[in-house]
Design a protein around this motif. Structure first.
Motif, mmCIF file in Angstrom:
data_model
loop_
_atom_site.group_PDB
_atom_site.id
_atom_site.type_symbol
_atom_site.label_atom_id
_atom_site.label_comp_id
_atom_site.label_asym_id
_atom_site.label_seq_id
_atom_site.Cartn_x
_atom_site.Cartn_y
_atom_site.Cartn_z
ATOM 1 N N ASP A 430 6.126 -0.190 0.241
ATOM 2 C CA ASP A 430 4.906 -0.321 -0.564
ATOM 3 C C ASP A 430 3.652 -0.202 0.290
ATOM 4 O OD1 ASP A 430 6.180 -0.598 -2.982
ATOM 5 O OD2 ASP A 430 6.147 -2.785 -2.972
ATOM 6 N N ALA A 431 3.717 -0.715 1.514
ATOM 7 C CA ALA A 431 2.533 -0.712 2.375
ATOM 8 C C ALA A 431 2.117 0.687 2.794
ATOM 9 C CB ALA A 431 2.793 -1.560 3.616
ATOM 10 N N ALA A 432 2.977 1.690 2.578
ATOM 11 C CA ALA A 432 2.634 3.069 2.922
ATOM 12 C C ALA A 432 1.804 3.742 1.833
ATOM 13 C CB ALA A 432 3.901 3.879 3.175
ATOM 14 N N PHE A 433 1.509 3.019 0.749
ATOM 15 C CA PHE A 433 0.745 3.570 -0.358
ATOM 16 C C PHE A 433 -0.531 2.759 -0.549
ATOM 17 C CE2 PHE A 433 5.160 4.640 -1.096
ATOM 18 C CZ PHE A 433 5.105 5.968 -1.496
ATOM 19 N N LEU A 434 -1.573 3.414 -1.046
ATOM 20 C CA LEU A 434 -2.754 2.675 -1.462
ATOM 21 C C LEU A 434 -2.376 1.748 -2.611
ATOM 22 C CD1 LEU A 434 -5.704 5.247 -1.460
ATOM 23 C CD2 LEU A 434 -5.266 3.410 0.174
ATOM 24 N N ARG A 435 -2.935 0.539 -2.557
ATOM 25 C CA ARG A 435 -2.561 -0.467 -3.559
ATOM 26 C C ARG A 435 -3.793 -1.184 -4.093
ATOM 27 N NH1 ARG A 435 1.458 -3.989 -0.156
ATOM 28 N NH2 ARG A 435 0.016 -3.322 1.478
ATOM 29 N N HIS A 436 -3.691 -1.576 -5.340
ATOM 30 C CA HIS A 436 -4.712 -2.424 -5.925
ATOM 31 C C HIS A 436 -4.563 -3.838 -5.374
ATOM 32 C CE1 HIS A 436 -5.805 0.679 -8.832
ATOM 33 N NE2 HIS A 436 -4.526 0.837 -9.110
ATOM 34 N N GLU A 437 -5.550 -4.662 -5.629
ATOM 35 C CA GLU A 437 -5.423 -6.073 -5.264
ATOM 36 C C GLU A 437 -4.211 -6.663 -5.988
ATOM 37 O OE1 GLU A 437 -9.021 -8.172 -5.934
ATOM 38 O OE2 GLU A 437 -10.180 -7.007 -4.465
ATOM 39 N N GLY A 438 -3.444 -7.431 -5.274
ATOM 40 C CA GLY A 438 -2.193 -7.936 -5.802
ATOM 41 C C GLY A 438 -1.000 -7.120 -5.351
ATOM 42 N N GLY A 439 -1.252 -6.042 -4.596
ATOM 43 C CA GLY A 439 -0.159 -5.269 -4.018
ATOM 44 C C GLY A 439 0.449 -4.228 -4.925
ATOM 45 N N ILE A 440 -0.181 -3.933 -6.071
ATOM 46 C CA ILE A 440 0.361 -2.947 -7.008
ATOM 47 C C ILE A 440 -0.038 -1.546 -6.553
ATOM 48 C CG2 ILE A 440 0.364 -2.171 -9.408
ATOM 49 C CD1 ILE A 440 -0.427 -5.044 -10.179
ATOM 50 N N ARG A 441 0.950 -0.644 -6.455
ATOM 51 C CA ARG A 441 0.662 0.714 -6.013
ATOM 52 C C ARG A 441 -0.303 1.422 -6.966
ATOM 53 N NH1 ARG A 441 6.320 3.741 -4.285
ATOM 54 N NH2 ARG A 441 7.099 2.181 -2.786
ATOM 55 N N VAL A 442 -1.199 2.192 -6.387
ATOM 56 C CA VAL A 442 -2.025 3.091 -7.190
ATOM 57 C C VAL A 442 -1.114 4.133 -7.839
ATOM 58 C CG1 VAL A 442 -3.729 4.947 -7.059
ATOM 59 C CG2 VAL A 442 -4.138 2.790 -5.855
ATOM 60 N N THR A 443 -1.267 4.327 -9.144
ATOM 61 C CA THR A 443 -0.521 5.354 -9.872
ATOM 62 C C THR A 443 -1.498 6.100 -10.764
ATOM 63 O OG1 THR A 443 1.448 3.946 -9.905
ATOM 64 C CG2 THR A 443 1.417 5.844 -11.389
ATOM 65 N N GLU A 444 -1.637 7.398 -10.524
ATOM 66 C CA GLU A 444 -2.524 8.246 -11.319
ATOM 67 C C GLU A 444 -1.751 9.491 -11.743
ATOM 68 O OE1 GLU A 444 -5.509 7.687 -12.391
ATOM 69 O OE2 GLU A 444 -5.926 5.825 -11.295
ATOM 70 N N GLN A 445 -1.684 9.730 -13.038
ATOM 71 C CA GLN A 445 -1.015 10.914 -13.586
ATOM 72 C C GLN A 445 0.407 11.070 -13.035
ATOM 73 O OE1 GLN A 445 -3.541 14.529 -13.968
ATOM 74 N NE2 GLN A 445 -5.055 13.357 -12.824
ATOM 75 N N GLY A 446 1.118 9.972 -12.952
ATOM 76 C CA GLY A 446 2.496 10.024 -12.506
ATOM 77 C C GLY A 446 2.660 10.216 -11.009
ATOM 78 N N ARG A 447 1.612 9.909 -10.229
ATOM 79 C CA ARG A 447 1.685 10.055 -8.779
ATOM 80 C C ARG A 447 1.168 8.802 -8.086
ATOM 81 N NH1 ARG A 447 -0.438 15.698 -7.710
ATOM 82 N NH2 ARG A 447 1.206 17.054 -8.464
ATOM 83 N N HIS A 448 1.820 8.464 -6.979
ATOM 84 C CA HIS A 448 1.310 7.445 -6.074
ATOM 85 C C HIS A 448 0.472 8.125 -4.996
ATOM 86 C CE1 HIS A 448 3.903 4.631 -8.026
ATOM 87 N NE2 HIS A 448 5.029 5.097 -7.509
ATOM 88 N N GLN A 449 -0.384 7.328 -4.349
ATOM 89 C CA GLN A 449 -1.293 7.822 -3.319
ATOM 90 C C GLN A 449 -0.909 7.211 -1.971
ATOM 91 O OE1 GLN A 449 -4.730 9.532 -3.144
ATOM 92 N NE2 GLN A 449 -4.092 9.295 -1.011
ATOM 93 N N LEU A 450 -0.535 8.060 -1.016
ATOM 94 C CA LEU A 450 -0.216 7.570 0.316
ATOM 95 C C LEU A 450 -1.439 6.947 0.978
ATOM 96 C CD1 LEU A 450 1.981 10.477 1.737
ATOM 97 C CD2 LEU A 450 2.766 8.180 1.125
ATOM 98 N N ASP A 451 -1.183 6.001 1.873
ATOM 99 C CA ASP A 451 -2.219 5.372 2.689
ATOM 100 C C ASP A 451 -1.961 5.785 4.130
ATOM 101 O OD1 ASP A 451 -3.925 3.808 4.145
ATOM 102 O OD2 ASP A 451 -3.416 1.923 3.151
ATOM 103 N N LEU A 452 -2.793 6.676 4.655
ATOM 104 C CA LEU A 452 -2.551 7.248 5.976
ATOM 105 C C LEU A 452 -2.859 6.286 7.114
ATOM 106 C CD1 LEU A 452 -1.442 10.100 6.712
ATOM 107 C CD2 LEU A 452 -2.077 9.784 4.337
ATOM 108 N N THR A 453 -3.299 5.054 6.800
ATOM 109 C CA THR A 453 -3.414 4.057 7.867
ATOM 110 C C THR A 453 -2.048 3.484 8.227
ATOM 111 O OG1 THR A 453 -3.763 2.182 6.353
ATOM 112 C CG2 THR A 453 -5.714 3.419 7.044
#
Length: 718
Positions: A430-453
């Motif tokens: 989960d930590a490899a993806f951008l997440r909302h507060e509370g640790g929920i992965r960002v999901t837009e149009q059926g896609r998650h967003q990687l977090d390059l940090t």
């Protein structure tokens, strides 16, 4: 140069032959000035006074009539807001903070190296123990000021940043004297500049009666991971009498904000990255922690076109060096109005042969090459080739065909997204993806967003790109991005994203990267400094593309701005010439069913490509101007000029989409010259005419048909 005035205000002037920046260091301390063009200057402050930026101009600009009024109108050198501090002025302003006036001047350091003048001014907040460094840079001989702010927590307790200015400048001319320029930037309708008097947004409220400045201001903010969705991260102020122009860009691949308002009867300008109020951003600095704001750049000119010329020169100096900027190869891409994300071996092979015959030097297979099933949108992420689309040798055989026809193969990639149905979405933490507060992965149009940090996200993309480029021999990547999001960690991700792109180019230095964010939604200065090619639009209607192509050089140098040219076999010859002509003063992105064209139609494409190749060496050093002014979206006539500063050559493209058949194009740099030669370069067999009127300094153009386009080379005979 430091001047200690009798009133206790110490002025310090920094700059070079084309830039003069005046500071007020408040009479604090002493100066020990050394150096010169190759040395350094250091002045240490002992009085603990504030510092202000009084004026940014060119050495020959008019001096202020009332220097004391200019000093009174100046603002603190830096404005920033900490949690618990707030502002010092009621209202939704990015300026007027409680902390800014509290910052004490400590010293400044000026250096010159590798063609750049640099200045750092150190400030200190005694309450929070923040050390603040205002950093300025300017390329020698170019009237552009680059600025950012670095912070270091020298205290014993954490501090939370809510906003930090990148550049704060007061004491500009009165709002009565200025026009404000902005550029709407929407999907399929990019770079639409518009203007209004600054007073239209900043009314005169009678400051002498109320003893307060107006709370009104022109405020603009870009939000989310499409930083140029809605507006370009740019703006300008123009003096409506003498035409002087202050043109700026904010170099952020994430969120940004700028504001122009009134302070002390003068105009102020502030540029910055994300803020808490606008974007929900905050940054916690632990003791010893550091943070740097996004860069902003301010260009000066005697008019808008002149300021843009300076900004174009600056953009070329700050971007990553790459051979592509010199070669400008012609790129064929199979997507636009052609395969539209449905590539197969059967469809690609004849297109490859036709593109090579037309003169293309790169061939990019766009979206769909990884698709093994319907509904691939929410299953992407592994970036492995489809087994069903490329029978009899697979994708590798198609790439080999491209190479065998003398072209460099390219592939489309959307690296930051992972479909919710992809195995990669389950394999990465989960930590490899951008997440909302509370640790929920960002999901837009059926896609998650990687977090390059996160190292796992970076390793996943490294593996994919090193396979595609290193093993498959792909030399061009079109990096698309078709979702947008805004979360607190976005700024860190976008900085890591640009760092990752740089690392890819370090490993694969001949690789060419195209920056595409659903067209021009990521057309920002930070991305342009790393990527070699910038998508200007996904506009599919050739009649609607010219205003975009004409205004694109405001955002991107001509040699980086990719403009689609998609001739089709069902087009008339005039329509083929029209769509080809739209791209000739940018970066040609060829598409269309060339494989279905008649020999005569294909010869029109070859002629246009040959014309582009004959002028591209000039485009890489050219600067844009607008003989008919910046284009309106529905204008019947639009025109773009590119002048080559090192020569007497000027190129002019003009489009007629309606209206009368004749127009006059202003070419002020050649006004009064009678020894001017005019050559029509495109189309190859024109029905149009172009004649030079030296006394008026105009090119008279007649386009009998509509729609029509004409590319003209205008050169002085000596």
């Amino acid at each position: 140069m430091t001047q200690d005035h009798g009133n206790g205000v110490r002025h310090y002037r920094w700059g070079h032959s084309e830039l003069a920046v005046d500071f007020d260091f408040g009479g604090a301390g002493r100066a020990d000035e050394t150096g010169g063009p190759s040395g350094a200057a250091w002045a240490a402050g002992v009085g603990g006074d504030s510092a202000r930026l009084l004026r940014v101009g060119r050495p020959g600009d008019p001096e202020p009539k009332d220097e004391d009024a200019e000093v009174r109108a100046a603002l603190p050198l830096v404005d920033l807001v900490l949690a618990g501090e707030g502002t010092g002025f009621s209202g939704p302003r990015f300026t007027g903070t409680a902390l800014g006036p509290r910052l004490r001047y400590r010293g400044h350091n000026a250096t010159y190296d590798d063609g750049w003048h640099r200045l750092t001014v150190e400030l200190h907040d005694p309450a929070s123990e923040l050390a603040v460094f205002a950093e300025y840079a300017s390329p020698d001989g170019v009237p552009v000021l680059r600025s950012r702010v670095r912070l270091r927590n020298d205290g014993s307790a954490p501090v939370t940043l809510r906003s930090v200015s990148s550049l704060l400048l007061g004491a500009l001319p009165s709002p009565d004297d200025l026009l404000v320029f902005r550029a709407r930037n929407d999907w399929l309708a990019e770079c639409r500049w518009y203007t209004e008097p600054l007073r239209a947004s900043v009314p005169d409220i009678g400051r002498d009666v109320h003893e307060h400045d107006s709370r009104a201001a022109v405020r603009l903010a870009g939000r989310g991971s499409w930083p140029t969705d809605g507006h370009l991260a740019m703006g300008a102020l123009n003096h409506h009498t003498d035409e002087r122009s202050w043109l700026w860009q904010i170099e952020s691949a994430a969120s940004w904000s700028w504001e122009a308002g009134e302070a002390g009867g003068h105009t102020y300008l502030t540029l910055g990255g994300p803020t808490s109020d606008e974007h929900g951003w905050r940054e916690v600095l632990e003791p010893g922690g550091e943070f740097g704001s996004e860069w902003g750049a301010l260009a000066l000119g005697t008019c808008f076109d002149g300021a843009l010329a300076a900004l174009t020169t600056y953009r070329r100096l700050v971007r990553r060096p790459h051979p592509d900027h010199e070669r400008l190869p012609v790129i064929f891409n199979d997507y636009m109005n052609t395969l539209m994300g449905d590539p197969t071996t059967e469809k690609l092979l004849p297109l490859i042969d036709a593109a090579a015959s037309a003169g293309a030097e790169y061939f990019c297979i766009d979206a769909g090459w990884y698709d093994d099933s319907a509904g691939w949108w929410d299953s992407v992420g592994a970036w492995l080739p489809s087994s069903g689309r490329f029978p009899g040798g697979g994708l590798g055989a198609v790439l080999d065909r491209i190479r065998s026809r003398g072209m460099v193969p390219g592939l489309w990639l959307e690296p930051e997204v992972v479909g919710v149905r992809s195995a990669v979405a389950r394999e990465l933490p989960d930590a490899a993806f951008l997440r909302h507060e509370g640790g929920i992965r960002v999901t837009e149009q059926g896609r998650h967003q990687l977090d390059l940090t996160h190292p796992a996200a970076r390793a996943h993309l490294d593996e994919a790109v090193d396979r595609i480029v290193g093993e498959w021999g792909v030399g061009y990547l079109k990096l698309d991005y078709n979702i947008t999001t805004s979360v607190p960690g976005l700024l860190s991700h976008t900085r890591a994203w640009l760092s990752w792109l740089s690392s890819v180019l370090d490993r694969h230095p001949s690789l060419v990267i195209e920056n595409c964010g659903s067209g021009g939604m990521r057309m920002d200065g930070a991305s342009l400094a790393v990527a070699q090619v910038q998508s200007t639009s996904d506009q599919q209607d050739p009649l609607r593309y010219p205003p975009i192509a004409v205004a694109a050089p405001t955002a991107v140098p001509p040699e980086q701005g990719a403009v689609w040219a998609y001739p089709q076999p069902e087009f008339s010859d005039d329509e083929i010439n029209f769509t080809l002509g739209t791209a000739l003063l940018g970066r040609v992105h060829l598409s269309g069913h060339l494989d279905r064209m008649s020999p005569g139609q294909l010869s029109l494409v070859r002629d246009a490509v040959a014309t582009y190749k004959s002028i591209r060496g000039d485009l890489r050093a050219g600067v844009a101007f607008w003989p008919l002014g910046l284009p309106g979206w529905a204008d019947e006539w639009v025109a773009l000029g590119v002048r080559v500063p090192a020569s007497e050559v000027t190129y002019l493209s003009v489009w007629r989409r309606g209206g009368a058949a004749e127009r006059q194009l202003s070419v002020p740099q050649l006004a009064g010259r009678e020894d001017v030669q005019v050559e029509i370069l495109h189309p190859s067999a024109p029905a149009s005419t172009a004649e030079w009127d030296g006394e008026a300094g105009v090119l008279r153009v007649v386009l009998p048909a509509s729609p029509a386009v004409l590319l003209v080379r205008v050169a002085s005979g000596g």
